[in-house]
Design a protein around this motif. Sequence first.
Motif, PDB file in Angstrom:
ATOM      1  N   SER A  97       0.830  -1.209   0.000  1.00 56.06           N
ATOM      2  CA  SER A  97       0.000   0.000   0.000  1.00 56.06           C
ATOM      3  C   SER A  97       0.862   1.256   0.000  1.00 56.06           C
ATOM      4  CB  SER A  97      -0.915   0.012   1.224  1.00 56.06           C
ATOM      5  OG  SER A  97      -1.763  -1.108   1.213  1.00 56.06           O
ATOM      6  N   LEU A  98       1.944   1.233   0.799  1.00 56.21           N
ATOM      7  CA  LEU A  98       2.837   2.394   0.819  1.00 56.21           C
ATOM      8  C   LEU A  98       3.546   2.575  -0.519  1.00 56.21           C
ATOM      9  CD1 LEU A  98       4.387   2.129   4.389  1.00 56.21           C
ATOM     10  CD2 LEU A  98       2.738   3.805   3.557  1.00 56.21           C
ATOM     11  N   CYS A  99       3.891   1.470  -1.185  1.00 57.33           N
ATOM     12  CA  CYS A  99       4.515   1.577  -2.518  1.00 57.33           C
ATOM     13  C   CYS A  99       3.542   2.198  -3.516  1.00 57.33           C
ATOM     14  CB  CYS A  99       4.937   0.196  -3.011  1.00 57.33           C
ATOM     15  SG  CYS A  99       6.665  -0.150  -2.790  1.00 57.33           S
ATOM     16  N   ILE A 100       2.310   1.800  -3.469  1.00 62.53           N
ATOM     17  CA  ILE A 100       1.313   2.344  -4.399  1.00 62.53           C
ATOM     18  C   ILE A 100       1.067   3.820  -4.112  1.00 62.53           C
ATOM     19  CG2 ILE A 100      -1.121   2.211  -5.070  1.00 62.53           C
ATOM     20  CD1 ILE A 100      -0.887  -0.853  -4.672  1.00 62.53           C
ATOM     21  N   ILE A 101       0.953   4.181  -2.839  1.00 67.60           N
ATOM     22  CA  ILE A 101       0.736   5.587  -2.482  1.00 67.60           C
ATOM     23  C   ILE A 101       1.940   6.439  -2.883  1.00 67.60           C
ATOM     24  CG2 ILE A 101       0.490   7.164  -0.513  1.00 67.60           C
ATOM     25  CD1 ILE A 101      -1.221   4.947   0.806  1.00 67.60           C
ATOM     26  N   GLY A 102       3.153   5.932  -2.629  1.00 66.94           N
ATOM     27  CA  GLY A 102       4.357   6.661  -3.028  1.00 66.94           C
ATOM     28  C   GLY A 102       4.457   6.814  -4.533  1.00 66.94           C
ATOM     29  N   GLY A 103       4.064   5.776  -5.281  1.00 69.01           N
ATOM     30  CA  GLY A 103       4.066   5.868  -6.739  1.00 69.01           C
ATOM     31  C   GLY A 103       3.078   6.900  -7.251  1.00 69.01           C
TER      32      GLY A 103
END
Length: 155
Positions: A97-103
Amino acid sequence: GYIQACRGLMISAVCLGFFGAVFGLVGMKCTKVGGSDQTKAKIACLAGLLFILSGLCSMTSCSLYANRITSEFFDPSFVAQKYELGAALFIGWAGASLCIIGGIIFCFSIAENSNSARRGYAYNGATSVMSSRTKVHNSVPDKTPPKHFDKNAYV
């Protein structure tokens, strides 16, 4: 077979995240590598897409594994050792989820660059310390006229 699929998805997520981090470092405004601001914005957007793909691969892998665990756990005819959802799956979901939000944040950084140019601010000079100290508010007003000295008065 599903364990191999989960491993493959996690390895691809790690590789995509690594390349996303490299492109993210190149695409930031504070680095001198990468060219002009427009080129850096495109590189940052590419980094965002790689982070989103990395998060989706990781999310798919964790969800596939969790689905298999829950289906085996609630199957009464399954006689082998049953597993439960552990902390690693929850950490994997949170990381994905953090990877998607950061992307997504990286992808929106290109919109900020293309809409408005950087505004310059004029330097007005520093204010002196004495000018802020002369604004003393007394309860009794001072009736003496202010004294103005030129530079020869101090010699």
